[in-house]
Write a protein that holds these residues in place. Structure first.
Motif, PDB file in Angstrom:
ATOM      1  N   GLN A 167       0.483  10.761   2.351  1.00  0.00           N
ATOM      2  CA  GLN A 167      -0.430   9.635   2.524  1.00  0.00           C
ATOM      3  C   GLN A 167       0.299   8.359   2.970  1.00  0.00           C
ATOM      4  N   SER A 168       1.497   8.137   2.429  1.00  0.00           N
ATOM      5  CA  SER A 168       2.223   6.913   2.795  1.00  0.00           C
ATOM      6  C   SER A 168       2.669   6.942   4.254  1.00  0.00           C
ATOM      7  N   THR A 209      -0.149   5.628   6.257  1.00  0.00           N
ATOM      8  CA  THR A 209      -0.238   4.166   6.131  1.00  0.00           C
ATOM      9  C   THR A 209       0.827   3.485   6.973  1.00  0.00           C
ATOM     10  N   LYS A 228       2.069   7.180  -6.716  1.00  0.00           N
ATOM     11  CA  LYS A 228       1.203   8.275  -7.154  1.00  0.00           C
ATOM     12  C   LYS A 228       1.928   9.613  -7.118  1.00  0.00           C
ATOM     13  N   LEU A 250       0.149  14.181  -1.551  1.00  0.00           N
ATOM     14  CA  LEU A 250       0.199  12.754  -1.880  1.00  0.00           C
ATOM     15  C   LEU A 250       1.338  12.060  -1.135  1.00  0.00           C
ATOM     16  N   SER A 285       2.290   1.738  -3.391  1.00  0.00           N
ATOM     17  CA  SER A 285       1.253   2.251  -4.288  1.00  0.00           C
ATOM     18  C   SER A 285       1.068   3.753  -4.111  1.00  0.00           C
ATOM     19  N   GLN A 286       1.038   4.203  -2.860  1.00  0.00           N
ATOM     20  CA  GLN A 286       0.851   5.634  -2.599  1.00  0.00           C
ATOM     21  C   GLN A 286       2.068   6.443  -3.032  1.00  0.00           C
ATOM     22  N   ASP A 287       3.265   5.897  -2.827  1.00  0.00           N
ATOM     23  CA  ASP A 287       4.474   6.598  -3.262  1.00  0.00           C
ATOM     24  C   ASP A 287       4.540   6.695  -4.794  1.00  0.00           C
ATOM     25  N   GLN A 310       0.835  -1.202   0.000  1.00  0.00           N
ATOM     26  CA  GLN A 310       0.000   0.000   0.000  1.00  0.00           C
ATOM     27  C   GLN A 310       0.872   1.255   0.000  1.00  0.00           C
TER      28      GLN A 310
END
Length: 416
Positions: free
Chosen positions: A114-115, A118, A55, A111, A51-53, A48
């Motif tokens: 976000q990581s 997580t 973006k 963005l 995935s966020q990184d 996850q």
């Protein structure tokens, strides 16, 4: 000589099989390490985060360019053309939107945050899994102690039953005493079955947490013993620094601030460039082009309401999260401090069981057994002493399990 050699070979094979097939001894530290390394729930967070990184890499991208082809100022079929110039032209066009660089940077920062949220969520999940593993491990330790007590008590009652059976034919005991001892012996066997089943089920649960085959067998480190020492520096600052759920809230608040900043950047203009090339259908007309640069006006009252209302809403939400964080810290500190008092009191109670209560009742049982062996007592007195030891042992183990559970909860609260 052959007899000696054969025995030596058998001894070597026996030692070799013991080394090969001996059960693994699992310490609590090793259990926690395996969970941290192998648990699939924790591994899912890594993907996850990736995935966020990923973006973030696309945050600075522009919209795709638009190209077109068609006609320009071309009369409808059947229309009367007075001049060659009125025939229109073939046109090619290209258009590109250019976002404001400040908006791109603000979006990338949002963005990227976000990581980190997580990662904090992963730490929250890891803390919960650690607490679950500790609880299972300590429950297994208590169940192992219970099993040892029960086996010892079963042996004692089996001995008493045999003595009663031997004495009955000589009128030194009654048949009811034999049956009473037999009943207690079967009760003891039932309790052992229940405890062994409980041990198997908890081993399965612990194997699942470590992502091992559920039927993998192991033994516990029986020298493991939890003791309680209050954390001297425990306060709201310590909890704010060490609690992963508080860190997750902090990072969510930070991400919200970045989102507010991103929304403020909506007041900045965006740009667009357009190029149009025209090839007239009339041979004598020159080629022509149109080059236009455009800029948006987001501060117009009818367009600014959207981002202004969003900013206002997110500010209220951010303040609500900060207040929730303060409330959680205050509640956690009070609950954890209360646990310290209970744990210190329970530790004293357990010490009383280990040094005073259980030894005294054990001595009472041994004295009553000795009296019975010397024909100075009866089976009923021995069984009463045996039952008193059993009950006290179970009360001790219940208190020990509650003590371990509270230690697990305390360490979960301080994330140790």
């Amino acid at each position: 000589m052959m007899y000696i050699i054969r025995n030596f070979i058998l001894l070597v094979l026996l030692l070799g099989s013991t080394i090969t097939y001996g059960q693994e001894v699992l310490t609590l530290t090793k259990v926690l390490q395996e969970i941290n390394a192998n648990n699939p729930t924790l591994k899912a967070f890594d993907n996850q985060v990736k995935s966020q990184d990923a973006k973030v890499e696309g945050a600075g991208s522009w919209m795709a360019p638009m190209v077109g082809a068609g006609t320009f100022m071309t009369p409808y079929p059947g229309s009367r053309v007075m001049d060659e110039a009125d025939k229109g032209a073939w046109m090619l066009s290209a258009e590109q939107d250019i976002p404001n660089p400040a908006k791109i940077k603000a979006k990338a920062k949002y963005l990227a945050a976000q990581s980190s949220i997580t990662r904090a969520e992963q730490a929250v999940q890891a803390n919960q899994l650690r607490a679950r593993a500790k609880q299972l491990y300590y429950e297994l330790l208590v169940a192992s102690k219970k099993n040892a007590f029960q086996l010892e008590n079963q042996t004692i009652m089996g001995t008493m039953k045999k003595l009663a059976e031997i004495r009955y034919p000589f009128n030194q005991g009654s048949l009811s005493q034999v049956f009473k001892a037999e009943g207690r012996l079967h009760e003891s066997a039932n309790m052992i079955l229940m405890t062994e089943s409980d041990i198997r089920s908890k081993k399965i649960a612990l194997n699942a947490l470590m992502y091992r085959p559920v039927n993998s067998d192991f033994t516990l480190d029986t020298t493991q013993k939890a003791t309680f020492t209050p954390l001297a520096e425990l306060d709201t600052s310590y909890l704010a620094t060490n609690r992963s759920d508080i860190q997750q809230m902090d990072r969510s608040i930070r991400a919200m601030e970045l989102n507010i900043n991103q929304m403020r950047k909506e007041a900045k203009p965006d740009f667009r460039i357009r190029l149009e090339h025209m090839s007239p259908r009339a041979e004598m007309m020159p080629n022509q082009y149109t080059l236009m640069g455009m800029i948006s006006i987001p501060i117009a009252p009818w367009s600014s309401k959207m981002y202004k209302s969003e900013i206002k809403s997110m500010n209220f939400e951010r303040e609500a999260m900060r207040q929730q964080k303060e409330g959680m810290l205050s509640e956690m500190l009070g609950m954890t401090k209360s646990m310290e008092t209970e744990l210190l009191n329970m530790q004293i109670q357990l010490k009383n069981y280990e040094t005073k209560i259980l030894p005294a009742l054990d001595k009472n049982l041994k004295v009553s057994m000795l009296s019975y062996q010397e024909n100075k007592g009866d089976v009923n007195t021995v069984i009463d002493g045996w039952e008193a030891v059993n009950m006290s042992q179970m009360n001790y183990l219940d208190a020990l399990q509650k003590f371990y559970q509270m230690i697990v909860e305390y360490e979960k609260n301080i994330e140790r």
